[in-house]
Scaffold this active site. Structure first.
Site, PDB file in Angstrom:
ATOM      1  N   SER A 149       6.339  -2.034  -9.074  1.00  0.00           N
ATOM      2  CA  SER A 149       6.080  -0.843  -8.271  1.00  0.00           C
ATOM      3  C   SER A 149       6.731  -1.015  -6.910  1.00  0.00           C
ATOM      4  O   SER A 149       6.984  -2.138  -6.468  1.00  0.00           O
ATOM      5  CB  SER A 149       4.569  -0.658  -8.089  1.00  0.00           C
ATOM      6  N   TYR A 162      -3.812  -4.160  -5.103  1.00  0.00           N
ATOM      7  CA  TYR A 162      -2.715  -3.680  -5.930  1.00  0.00           C
ATOM      8  C   TYR A 162      -1.393  -4.244  -5.412  1.00  0.00           C
ATOM      9  O   TYR A 162      -0.548  -4.699  -6.194  1.00  0.00           O
ATOM     10  CB  TYR A 162      -2.695  -2.157  -5.923  1.00  0.00           C
TER      11      TYR A 162
END
Length: 228
Positions: A149, A162
């Site tokens: 990501s 995250y």
């Protein structure tokens, strides 16, 4: 008709929706026999039916990749039934957002289990097969792709854990790439930005209302906000 991936086998963990589903269909369209892996069997069966209707080959593998034995067994099933393993695209992921001070620890554990442990278990189980496949691959190579990501490069408030998982995925992938780059296994990382998937339905109610909008892929194998 011979296509680019004819006579190869691909595995896509996290294939039951979004990017994982699209990746599986694209690989099949290029001629690969595709194993779709996840916990939501009904969705995987629907995807496999679409691939077969389009003339491709699909194998449904139901497993929880956060369990090391299930992850290893899933890879073994693919090789046993389809004969080899040439491509792996690790798409499974989970994102919880919120300020550190009031985030539930269980959400942090889910992110670590899926984004880190699950990815590691699949990498470990698949690598030996990819190395063998590269020796006689019709393309002369095998491919291992870890989906990360943009959150693996830029940290922001509300996504700390995250960020931790995706920074870790990037570092692990680069180290692995250097280990096998002379053995004809191409190791890559893909870092999507914001993607229109079902992610928002998995956020806690309070977080969903206020954001933030952050990057994530599609399918959330093992902890996707739905009953197992």
């Amino acid at each position: 008709m011979t296509t680019r991936l004819s006579n190869t086998v691909a595995l896509v963990p996290g294939a039951s929706s979004g990017i994982g589903e699209a990746t599986a269909r694209s690989l099949a369209a290029e001629g690969a026999a595709v194993a779709v892996l996840g916990r939501r069997r009904e969705r995987l069966e629907q995807l496999a039916d679409k691939i077969r209707t389009d003339g491709g080959t699909a194998l449904v593998v139901e497993a929880d990749i956060t369990d090391q034995r299930q992850a290893a067994a899933a890879v073994g099933t693919v090789v046993a039934q389809l004969g080899r393993l040439d491509t792996v695209v690790n798409n499974a992921g989970f994102m919880g957002v919120g300020q550190i001070v009031d985030s539930p620890l269980g959400e942090w554990e889910q992110m670590l289990e899926v984004n880190v442990q699950g990815l590691l278990y699949i990498n470990h189980a698949a690598l030996a097969h990819l190395l063998r496949a590269a020796e006689d691959s019709p393309r002369g190579v095998a491919d291992l792709v870890n989906i990360s990501s943009t959150a693996g490069r830029a940290a922001r408030p509300g996504t700390a854990v995250y960020n931790l998982t995706k920074f870790g995925v990037n570092g692990f992938t680069e180290a692995l790439r250097q280990e096998v780059m002379q053995k004809h296994v191409r190791v890559s990382v893909v870092e999507p930005g914001t993607v229109d998937t079902e992610l928002s339905t998995h956020l806690r109610d309070g977080v969903r209302q206020r954001g933030p909008r952050t990057s994530q892929r599609a399918d959330l194998v093992a902890v996707d906000g739905r009953p197992a």
